[in-house]
Write an enzyme that holds these catalytic residues in place. Structure first.
Site: not given
Ligand code: GLY
Ligand code: MN
Ligand code: MN
Length: 457
Positions: A51, A255, A272, A283, A364, A368, A375, A398, A402, A422, A424
């Protein structure tokens, strides 16, 4: 620790004005015919277990049009023959429910504080909507959010009644309003930018606190709790997506969200994490050595990623293709890896999306859209062509590298084994160039080395 940090935040932005929500609704109805009707419904609360529910977060489209965030809400725009009318169906005031679950605005609050002409309790929704639908010819409705609403809309399309026979009304088509809303949401207003900036400042300080709290043996979840604790402490809703806190080889998993390993002194930790403030996401990714000093190989990679990010941010300019930051970042990364001897190809060979070696270490995209969703909505290639950046658009930048030594698909150079970097930031495109909304977050090697571990001495 949080109280001191909070003093560095500027005052929270003014809430978005009711008039702005009306303007947004107006920009949408300008694209409608008077025989159209629009319905935007909140998702149902989702059961977590037994619940207990997941924390509710309404649809960004509903927030964008109304600012309403409570569950069980349906927004409707229709034309009554004279003018466009906005209506919101909401949970009515109910003392017993409010004692248990929290205060409600009710229909009275909706009318008083929100950009709606009419407000009704949710249990009147289906009857009223059914009537309104029978006057419409086209219904803008996104299906698969609320099954009962889907059935009602379908029934209104299939209905063969006197009204349809005599007046030719009753919808014959259903259209998803998401693309129209996405176009509006893609360009941020001044007040939206203020919210994005504030969310970015909250996240910047949160990352800095985690840097300060880093030390040998700290656990990923402890760094996560520092960051997410500050998101809440600063008055936001919490995170805008599950935080990624990966140290050592975990930093090479894009991720990774398990976040429960102990950090070793020789590790880089990649975090991140972004906050949500009144619906608006930030982000940020930062990567730093747990021990406070970059090793030479870590520094070599960090410098390349930072240069790539700076090159990518520099082209977040009005009139550039949205792919320009990605292209700029990839070129700098490839050049850097060639210079380090990691890639044994020419620059053009390295950049080839099929056969280039860059994709082994950078797999990647660089950007975005970001806004009410991390996103965020907005087609990247309308009509197959990359969108040109406009003032008011917000995007992340970003790039990363890696080197997962655990990967069977690559020969990871020993020197860089299990380093993941990374960097970003969130960038606003303006007529006078890129504005980094998250610029308060430490990023240079010198700034990071001066901060890491400072609260653990
Ligand atoms: N945390 C996901 C991205 O950076 O898009
Ligand atoms: Mn991110
Ligand atoms: Mn991002």
């Amino acid at each position: 620790m949080f109280a001191e940090a909070l003093k560095r935040l500027p005052p929270a932005p003014e809430p978005i004005r009711v008039e702005e929500f009306s303007e947004r609704q107006g920009r949408l109805t300008q694209q409608f015919r008077t025989s159209d009707i629009l319905i935007v419904v909140a998702p149902h609360e989702a059961v977590r277990s037994n619940d207990v529910h997941y924390r509710f977060r309404t649809s960004s489209d509903l927030m964008y049009l109304t600012g309403w965030t409570d569950p069980e809400a349906t927004f409707v725009l229709r034309h009554d023959g004279n003018d466009w009318r906005s209506a919101l169906f909401v949970q009515p005031k109910d003392t017993l429910k409010e004692i248990w679950e929290g205060r409600r605005e009710g229909t009275e609050g909706a009318l008083e504080h929100y950009a709606v002409d009419e407000a009704y309790p949710t249990d009147e929704r289906n009857d009223r909507l059914s009537e309104w639908l029978s006057d419409a010819k086209r219904v803008f409705h996104r299906s698969s959010v609320d099954a009962a609403l889907d059935a009602l809309v379908l029934e209104s399309i299939e209905r063969r009644d006197r009204k349809r026979q005599h007046f030719g009304t009753g919808p014959v088509t259903m259209q998803d309003p998401s693309p129209l809303l996405a176009e509006l949401r893609l360009r941020k207003s001044a007040s939206e930018v203020e919210h994005m900036l504030f969310s970015g400042k909250v996240a910047s300080i949160a990352h800095e606190l985690a840097m300060r709290h880093s030390h040998e043996g700290v656990r990923e979840n402890q760094l996560q709790s520092v960051i997410e604790g500050f998101f809440s402490y600063a008055g936001g809703e919490g995170w805008s997506y599950p935080s990624i806190v990966g140290s050592g080889e975990n930093a090479t998993i894009l991720h990774y969200t398990v976040n429960n390993d102990e950090c070793n002194i020789e590790d880089v930790v990649l975090i991140d994490a972004g906050s949500e403030y009144r619906g608006y996401a930030s982000d940020i990714t930062r990567s730093w050595p747990i021990g406070g000093t970059f090793s030479v190989p870590q520094r070599e990679l960090y410098e390349i990623v930072l240069a790539a990010q700076e090159a990518a941010i520099a082209v977040c300019r009005v009139g550039e293709q949205y792919t320009a930051p990605h292209d700029a970042a990839r070129r700098v990364l490839a050049e850097g890896l060639i210079n380090l001897g990691v890639i044994d190809q020419t620059i053009e060979e390295a950049l080839d999306v099929e056969t280039g070696e860059l994709r082994k270490w950078y797999m990647h995209n660089t950007s975005h859209w970001i806004g009410l969703d991390v996103h965020d909505v907005g087609v990247y290639k309308p009509n197959g062509q990359p969108r040109l950046l406009e003032a008011g658009m917000c995007l992340t930048v970003e790039p990363g590298l890696y080197f997962g030594a655990w990967r069977p698909d690559v020969d990871c150079p020993e020197r860089y084994a299990n380093i993941g970097i990374r960097i970003e930031d969130d960038v606003l495109v303006t007529d006078s160039g890129p504005v980094v909304l998250t610029q308060d977050c430490p990023k240079t090697i010198d700034d990071i080395e001066a901060i890491v571990g400072q609260d653990w001495k």
